[in-house]
Every structure is written in structure tokens, then in C-alpha cells.
Design a protein around this motif. Structure first.
Motif, PDB file in Angstrom:
ATOM      1  N   ASN A  79       0.848  -1.185   0.000  1.00  0.00           N
ATOM      2  CA  ASN A  79       0.000   0.000   0.000  1.00  0.00           C
ATOM      3  C   ASN A  79       0.889   1.243   0.000  1.00  0.00           C
ATOM      4  O   ASN A  79       1.735   1.415   0.882  1.00  0.00           O
ATOM      5  CB  ASN A  79      -0.894  -0.025   1.242  1.00  0.00           C
ATOM      6  N   GLU A  80       0.706   2.104  -0.981  1.00  0.00           N
ATOM      7  CA  GLU A  80       1.579   3.268  -1.169  1.00  0.00           C
ATOM      8  C   GLU A  80       1.623   4.182   0.052  1.00  0.00           C
ATOM      9  O   GLU A  80       2.701   4.628   0.454  1.00  0.00           O
ATOM     10  CB  GLU A  80       1.136   4.057  -2.410  1.00  0.00           C
ATOM     11  N   SER A  81       0.486   4.480   0.668  1.00  0.00           N
ATOM     12  CA  SER A  81       0.502   5.394   1.817  1.00  0.00           C
ATOM     13  C   SER A  81       1.226   4.770   3.011  1.00  0.00           C
ATOM     14  O   SER A  81       1.965   5.454   3.725  1.00  0.00           O
ATOM     15  CB  SER A  81      -0.910   5.839   2.196  1.00  0.00           C
ATOM     16  N   ASP A  82       1.053   3.466   3.227  1.00  0.00           N
ATOM     17  CA  ASP A  82       1.775   2.784   4.308  1.00  0.00           C
ATOM     18  C   ASP A  82       3.268   2.733   4.007  1.00  0.00           C
ATOM     19  O   ASP A  82       4.103   2.933   4.900  1.00  0.00           O
ATOM     20  CB  ASP A  82       1.237   1.370   4.514  1.00  0.00           C
ATOM     21  N   LEU A  83       3.612   2.480   2.760  1.00  0.00           N
ATOM     22  CA  LEU A  83       5.022   2.454   2.357  1.00  0.00           C
ATOM     23  C   LEU A  83       5.684   3.807   2.613  1.00  0.00           C
ATOM     24  O   LEU A  83       6.779   3.877   3.174  1.00  0.00           O
ATOM     25  CB  LEU A  83       5.152   2.071   0.883  1.00  0.00           C
ATOM     26  N   LYS A 139       4.840   5.999   4.816  1.00  0.00           N
ATOM     27  CA  LYS A 139       4.989   6.158   6.265  1.00  0.00           C
ATOM     28  C   LYS A 139       6.252   5.458   6.754  1.00  0.00           C
ATOM     29  O   LYS A 139       7.012   6.008   7.546  1.00  0.00           O
ATOM     30  CB  LYS A 139       3.769   5.599   6.997  1.00  0.00           C
ATOM     31  N   TRP A 140       6.455   4.223   6.301  1.00  0.00           N
ATOM     32  CA  TRP A 140       7.653   3.475   6.696  1.00  0.00           C
ATOM     33  C   TRP A 140       8.904   4.238   6.287  1.00  0.00           C
ATOM     34  O   TRP A 140       9.836   4.379   7.070  1.00  0.00           O
ATOM     35  CB  TRP A 140       7.665   2.109   6.027  1.00  0.00           C
ATOM     36  N   ILE A 141       8.940   4.706   5.054  1.00  0.00           N
ATOM     37  CA  ILE A 141      10.105   5.420   4.531  1.00  0.00           C
ATOM     38  C   ILE A 141      10.384   6.661   5.376  1.00  0.00           C
ATOM     39  O   ILE A 141      11.529   6.943   5.732  1.00  0.00           O
ATOM     40  CB  ILE A 141       9.897   5.765   3.050  1.00  0.00           C
ATOM     41  N   SER A 142       9.334   7.384   5.717  1.00  0.00           N
ATOM     42  CA  SER A 142       9.484   8.599   6.508  1.00  0.00           C
ATOM     43  C   SER A 142       9.926   8.296   7.936  1.00  0.00           C
ATOM     44  O   SER A 142      10.871   8.898   8.443  1.00  0.00           O
ATOM     45  CB  SER A 142       8.157   9.362   6.515  1.00  0.00           C
ATOM     46  N   ILE A 143       9.257   7.379   8.594  1.00  0.00           N
ATOM     47  CA  ILE A 143       9.567   7.042   9.980  1.00  0.00           C
ATOM     48  C   ILE A 143      10.966   6.456  10.125  1.00  0.00           C
ATOM     49  O   ILE A 143      11.697   6.796  11.048  1.00  0.00           O
ATOM     50  CB  ILE A 143       8.508   6.077  10.549  1.00  0.00           C
ATOM     51  N   LEU A 144      11.345   5.581   9.203  1.00  0.00           N
ATOM     52  CA  LEU A 144      12.656   4.939   9.274  1.00  0.00           C
ATOM     53  C   LEU A 144      13.763   5.795   8.657  1.00  0.00           C
ATOM     54  O   LEU A 144      14.938   5.450   8.761  1.00  0.00           O
ATOM     55  CB  LEU A 144      12.607   3.573   8.584  1.00  0.00           C
ATOM     56  N   ASN A 145      13.370   6.889   8.001  1.00  0.00           N
ATOM     57  CA  ASN A 145      14.323   7.793   7.362  1.00  0.00           C
ATOM     58  C   ASN A 145      15.241   7.032   6.394  1.00  0.00           C
ATOM     59  O   ASN A 145      16.471   7.066   6.523  1.00  0.00           O
ATOM     60  CB  ASN A 145      15.138   8.550   8.414  1.00  0.00           C
TER      61      ASN A 145
END
Length: 64
Positions: free
Chosen positions: A20-24, A26-32
Motif C-alpha cells: 500500500n503506497e501510503s503505508d510504504l 509512512k515506513w520510509i518517513s519514519i525509518l528515514n
């Protein structure tokens, strides 16, 4: 070739990136991190060391 964690190269990572693009995003942002080239069942995965225990949810019953 054995699967390793996308970030730390630890063996046998459990968590695949969300399709899911929006979840992906989020992961990218949170994990930097940078976006992986491939997001699929055969794509990169992360090990549990990159998550807090309360972040891990089993989708089948809502608990890990």
C-alpha cells in the motif's frame, strides 16, 4: 542467496515492505530511508530490531 535485512543486513528478516503506497511512504518517513527498488513478496525486508514491540501487529488477530 539468504535473505537479509534491507537496513542492517541481519539474517532472516520477517517484515516485508507494505504494498500500500501510503503505508510504504509512512515506513520510509519514519525509518528515514530511501525507497526500496522493489516492493513485493520477493522484495526487501526488515528485521524486528527496527520496530518497537507496540508497532508490530499481526493482521490475522490484531495482536503480535
Amino acid at each position: 542467496m539468504p535473505r537479509v535485512c534491507f537496513l542492517c543486513k541481519a539474517p532472516d528478516p520477517s517484515f516485508k515492505f507494505p504494498a500500500n503506497e501510503s503505508d510504504l511512504l509512512k515506513w520510509i518517513s519514519i525509518l528515514n530511508i530511501q525507497r526500496p527498488n522493489k516492493v513485493s513478496s520477493s522484495g526487501p525486508r526488515l528485521c524486528a530490531s527496527h520496530f518497537k514491540e507496540e508497532d508490530i501487529v499481526n493482521q490475522s488477530n490484531g495482536k503480535w
